[in-house]
Design an enzyme around this catalytic site. Structure first.
Site, PDB file in Angstrom:
ATOM      1  N   LYS A 143       0.848  -1.198   0.000  1.00 18.14           N
ATOM      2  CA  LYS A 143       0.000   0.000   0.000  1.00 18.14           C
ATOM      3  C   LYS A 143       0.881   1.244   0.000  1.00 18.14           C
ATOM      4  O   LYS A 143       1.717   1.425   0.878  1.00 18.14           O
ATOM      5  CB  LYS A 143      -0.921  -0.011   1.220  1.00 18.14           C
ATOM      6  N   HIS A 185       6.142 -13.671   0.437  1.00 14.30           N
ATOM      7  CA  HIS A 185       4.869 -14.207   0.921  1.00 14.30           C
ATOM      8  C   HIS A 185       4.499 -13.676   2.307  1.00 14.30           C
ATOM      9  O   HIS A 185       5.353 -13.358   3.134  1.00 14.30           O
ATOM     10  CB  HIS A 185       4.879 -15.746   0.972  1.00 14.30           C
ATOM     11  N   ASN A 203      15.510  -8.184   0.173  1.00 13.98           N
ATOM     12  CA  ASN A 203      14.780  -9.433   0.401  1.00 13.98           C
ATOM     13  C   ASN A 203      13.970  -9.284   1.682  1.00 13.98           C
ATOM     14  O   ASN A 203      14.524  -9.021   2.752  1.00 13.98           O
ATOM     15  CB  ASN A 203      15.732 -10.623   0.527  1.00 13.98           C
ATOM     16  N   ASN A 245       2.748   1.004  10.114  1.00 13.68           N
ATOM     17  CA  ASN A 245       2.767   2.398   9.656  1.00 13.68           C
ATOM     18  C   ASN A 245       1.718   3.280  10.317  1.00 13.68           C
ATOM     19  O   ASN A 245       1.639   4.463  10.016  1.00 13.68           O
ATOM     20  CB  ASN A 245       2.557   2.432   8.141  1.00 13.68           C
ATOM     21  N   TYR A 246       0.919   2.753  11.234  1.00 14.96           N
ATOM     22  CA  TYR A 246      -0.245   3.488  11.746  1.00 14.96           C
ATOM     23  C   TYR A 246      -0.268   3.393  13.266  1.00 14.96           C
ATOM     24  O   TYR A 246      -0.192   2.297  13.829  1.00 14.96           O
ATOM     25  CB  TYR A 246      -1.513   2.881  11.142  1.00 14.96           C
ATOM     26  N   ARG A 285      15.014  -8.906  20.065  1.00 14.41           N
ATOM     27  CA  ARG A 285      14.173 -10.001  20.521  1.00 14.41           C
ATOM     28  C   ARG A 285      14.192 -10.062  22.043  1.00 14.41           C
ATOM     29  O   ARG A 285      15.161  -9.639  22.672  1.00 14.41           O
ATOM     30  CB  ARG A 285      14.691 -11.346  20.002  1.00 14.41           C
TER      31      ARG A 285
END
Length: 395
Positions: free
Chosen positions: A256, A268, A282, A291-292, A345
């Site tokens: 988008k 995918h 990649n 993004n929001y 992490r």
């Protein structure tokens, strides 16, 4: 060619079942627009009445300086420009005041002003003047328009595998040697360039498909697909997305308002929104560009040859420089410099013989486990820390 010496009039009709006939859209144009295009001149619309004298309405709509006036009914969108041009020629060659068509009229413009009354009574017709009166006739007329469009493209060297199950709007442009498989809908101002292969099951609206690109079972809206790029199956390209050449956009990828550089791969199960990716990147499986924040949208910028590991979260706004490597499972909230490895992490902790497993509670424990507390360190890592409680023997 547009003839500026002709007044064009399209008579708007309506039915109880379909309402305003002229407002119905078929393959990229309303029926009024299809009919107006056959006139070959600028046109105006006038409401038609089968019981009222139409003379005054037509006089108000025409320019008397133009010698010929063409009047067509909007419910006959199959009429062709050649038919109208032949009728105008017959009118002028034979010096007639008016010439009747099955669903329209051609007048000398002065004829409208020299007669006090004028009743336009058209008759039902078939073939080129087939009339839209209900849903069945609308489908029949739409099929005829569809066949004209498909034949036009086929005559220009486009390979269309199945005329019955291919739908192309009138303003779609397709270059020769493109291949269109069945069950495709090409809408709006879509452009398909030479050598592109549109595999079965796509909906493409206002998209530009580059030369030798391939699109498979996907949804594309107001986007650009570069030369040699493959899209799908089951990709979703939203408006303002630009994909470079020789890219790979795989299954269940949503893009988008983003730019994807040449040679990049998004294979995918990934969402990229409001972002710019450089060349030869990649992006792994399950990556999300967040993004929001619930109120505002933010953009992220990714450089060239960046590797983003699976299940990473890129929290905008953030910049990732050239050749950076994002470890799988990381949540990136700060800028990553060039050629750096970014790992974000939680530290893995193993709690043996855990008694709190409600899903699969242990049936036998040899020793009572030590007590564990969760500890939050200064860097935000939440870890497990065992207290020094002596284990009892097996009970």
């Amino acid at each position: 060619m547009i003839d500026l010496a002709i007044n064009g009039i399209v008579l708007r009709t309506k039915t109880e079942k379909l309402g305003e006939i002229g407002d119905i859209e078929a393959l990229g144009k309303t029926l009024t627009e299809w009919t107006g295009a056959a006139i070959g001149a600028p046109y105006k619309t006038v409401e038609y009445s089968p019981v009222l004298d139409m003379c005054d309405k037509l006089r108000a709509a025409v320019d008397r300086a133009k010698p010929v006036t063409v009047v067509l009914f909007c419910d006959a969108p199959l009429v062709g420009g050649k038919t109208v041009a032949a009728a105008v020629k017959h009118l002028t060659d034979e010096k007639l005041g008016a010439y009747k068509l099955p669903r329209g009229f051609v007048f000398k413009t002065d004829f409208l002003f020299d007669n006090d009354r004028l009743f336009l009574q058209a008759h039902d017709a078939d073939k080129e003047f087939d009339t839209v009166t209900d849903a069945e006739s609308l489908a029949r007329v739409t099929d005829a328009l569809k066949l004209r469009i498909l034949r036009y493209h086929a005559d220009n060297g486009v390979v269309i595998r199945d005329f019955n199950n291919t739908f192309i709007d009138c303003d779609v442009a397709i270059e020769s040697r493109a291949v269109i498989e069945p069950y495709n809908f090409l809408k709006g101002k879509t452009v398909v360039k030479s050598g592109a292969h549109i595999m079965p099951g796509n909906y493409i609206e206002n998209g530009i498909i580059g030369a030798n690109a391939r699109v498979d079972s996907s949804r594309l809206y107001s986007c650009v697909v570069g030369d040699g790029t493959t899209v799908g199956p089951f990709a979703y390209l939203r408006p303002d997305t630009v994909i470079g050449a020789n890219c790979r956009i795989g299954d269940f990828v949503e893009l988008k308002s983003c730019i994807i550089g040449d040679g990049s791969k998004v294979s995918h199960l990934t969402y990229i929104g409001d972002a710019e990716l450089g060349k030869d990147c990649n992006v792994g499986c399950g990556v999300v560009f967040a993004n929001y924040d619930g109120k505002n949208k933010f953009r992220s910028v990714v450089g060239d040859r960046v590797f983003i590991g699976s299940n990473a979260n890129i929290v905008a706004p953030v910049e990732i420089a050239d050749r950076a490597f994002i470890a799988a499972g990381s949540t990136i909230t700060k800028a990553v410099p060039s050629q750096a490895l970014a790992i974000a992490r939680a530290r893995q902790t193993i709690i043996p013989d855990w008694q709190g497993n409600a899903y699969a509670p242990p049936t036998f424990v040899s020793k009572r486990p030590s007590t564990y507390n969760l500890v939050q360190y200064s860097d935000g890592i939440i870890d497990g820390k065992a207290s020094k409680i002596k284990n009892d023997d097996k009970k």
